[in-house]
Design an enzyme around this catalytic site. Structure first.
Site, PDB file in Angstrom:
ATOM      1  N   SER A   1       0.841  -1.205   0.000  1.00 44.43           N
ATOM      2  CA  SER A   1       0.000   0.000   0.000  1.00 44.43           C
ATOM      3  C   SER A   1       0.879   1.261   0.000  1.00 44.43           C
ATOM      4  O   SER A   1       1.685   1.429  -0.905  1.00 44.43           O
ATOM      5  CB  SER A   1      -0.974  -0.062   1.182  1.00 44.43           C
TER       6      SER A   1
ATOM      7  N   ASP B   1     -10.085  -5.351  -4.222  1.00 46.97           N
ATOM      8  CA  ASP B   1      -9.577  -4.377  -3.248  1.00 46.97           C
ATOM      9  C   ASP B   1     -10.394  -3.083  -3.353  1.00 46.97           C
ATOM     10  O   ASP B   1     -10.425  -2.447  -4.410  1.00 46.97           O
ATOM     11  CB  ASP B   1      -8.097  -4.122  -3.586  1.00 46.97           C
TER      12      ASP B   1
ATOM     13  N   HIS C   1      -7.587  -5.869   0.431  1.00 47.07           N
ATOM     14  CA  HIS C   1      -6.373  -5.110   0.743  1.00 47.07           C
ATOM     15  C   HIS C   1      -5.695  -5.597   2.032  1.00 47.07           C
ATOM     16  O   HIS C   1      -4.710  -5.009   2.471  1.00 47.07           O
ATOM     17  CB  HIS C   1      -6.777  -3.630   0.903  1.00 47.07           C
TER      18      HIS C   1
END
Lengths: 296, 296
Positions: B162, B239, B273
């Site tokens: 991320s 996600d 995620h």
């Protein structure tokens, strides 16, 4: 998020889905439900490989956690999902006690071994615990039946860590018709001879020494004799709780010898009591339960 | 607890050991040290396989975590230790920002994308951030040199998740002489075009758009051209942050095409995620870094 299974819960399901996350070839789910045995809402996690999500029955293993834990610890830290995905194994982690009951919330940093997070998976007979601390009935009857009703399960094994290792040995040998396999990681082997277990049993059973004996894992194994082809136990050789007498591992060895119960007991050099140890050996345990399920 | 390595830190080591736990054929360690770059104490975790504990040099990979994380998240939840033990790979997880600096503690539940836990691994130029939010210098110079001085390391790769995926792509392409390999999980690919990144860059760089460009991963890759034989990126297809535009994954693909940088980009069906996704693919990333280290 792909969520194959939520729609296929039974029409009048008692389960409420909290979350679903794809993980390897399967999904990690969390559920809550109102429990009759503990008179409160209970939460558990369950890893479902794709075979189970598609409705094909798979073997399952119940993991009983140790003192202070809830379903999160093993689900986040033990690294079971990959192996369960590969084998097609369902992995279920219940909570360690009822929660949110102010009258029994005596646990704190100093007395983490009694009350919330410390049920020892027994049915307490003394007030105030007897009202809701009925974790034996919760695991062996209520949750067991609920899992069989709601998920695609062929057979159920039982394992656990520390206090939960005691629970797995105790319930596995008290109810051998319910479980096809037993294993334990760093188990408390004889709660009635451990300072932690004595503190808990004093609260849950008072002076009723028959209850103490019936709720002691090593005593129970000796009393009921061989029930499984073999059981697997891993123990960190550098575990501080082994050194200070909380675990009483030799008592398990003696009980299995007297019972004629084959025991594979492995002391792992350098390893302590933590989830770093658990993740190191737990794949062998999942394979043990998977093999036993194939034989059942 | 067996602790092979603590005694072999350099005589004037700047490191203080916080913990050491045996895990597979190696040990999971935590250290703290006083940082010049961030003018505060910093903590990192490092997994050391037995080869490294015995003083044999091993390849290493730096893992940069995402928003709100510290070293614990990946160390507890990503399940890297088994693969690193098998390959003989060192795995290092730094923190995501300086901590405990009241003047820059503007992060809260609503603004988790700025301040503590949200450094973007850049050197901030605007007050109050410029005093301590120098995470580029911390990672690429200070921690990098410290790791090479204190541990048995042959080469260092860089990866992240991320915001940390953005950091890995950015630092990997800004400093290709320092790293032998780059990969990312669910990366923010173009921080200057993501609402999260824009909020952070506004604080750290104000209106200095040159700094915005120099600190954007996709822009940097396009500007510097091919640096690695290949880079590996995994992205969950389900996600929510991909869907809402925070990640800007196509921008990475376009930048690599223009740069002539070979990119393996894998969209994983059904995955979100979370660390459930990370654990599903991270073994492939560790193998990627291990292979690249063999070629270097």
């Amino acid at each position: 998020m792909t969520n194959y299974y939520a729609d296929s819960l039974s029409a009048n399901s008692k389960l409420t889905q909290i979350s679903a996350n794809r993980c390897f070839d399967g999904e990690q789910h969390y559920y809550s439900h109102d429990s009759t045995a503990t008179k409160t809402s209970m939460t558990f996690s369950i890893y479902l490989p794709d075979e189970a999500l598609a409705g094909h029955r798979c073997p399952a293993v119940l993991y009983l956690s140790g003192l202070t834990c809830n379903a999160d610890n093993v689900t986040h830290k033990a690294h079971v999902q990959k192996k369960c995905s590969e084998l097609g194994m369902i992995f279920i982690a219940p909570d360690t006690s009822p929660r949110s009951n102010a009258e029994v919330d005596v646990a704190n940093d100093e007395r983490y071994f009694v009350g919330q997070g410390a049920s020892y998976y027994v049915d307490a007979t003394c007030a105030p615990w007897s009202e809701r601390f009925n974790m034996q009935s919760y695991i062996v009857d209520e949750l067991y039946d609920l899992l069989r009703a709601e998920f695609a399960i062929t057979s159920i094994g039982i394992m656990g860590h520390s206090m939960g290792g005691h629970g797995a040995l105790l319930l596995g040998f008290k109810f051998p018709s319910k479980f096809v396999s037993v294993s334990a990681l760093s188990p408390v082997c004889a709660a009635s001879e451990s300072a932690w277990g004595q503190a808990a049993f004093s609260e849950y059973f008072g002076d009723n020494k028959v209850k103490w004996q019936e709720s002691d894992a090593a005593h129970t194994i000796e009393a009921v004799g061989q029930q499984y082809a073999s059981i697997l136990v891993d123990q960190g050789a550098a575990d501080e709780f082994l050194a200070d007498g909380q675990l009483q591992t030799p008592k398990l060895q003696q009980a299995c010898e007297k019972a004629g119960q084959p025991l594979t007991l492995r002391y792992q050099a350098g390893h302590d009591h933590s989830y770093y140890f658990i993740q190191t050996v737990i794949h062998d345990h999942i394979e043990h339960h998977w093999r036993m399920a194939q034989l059942s």
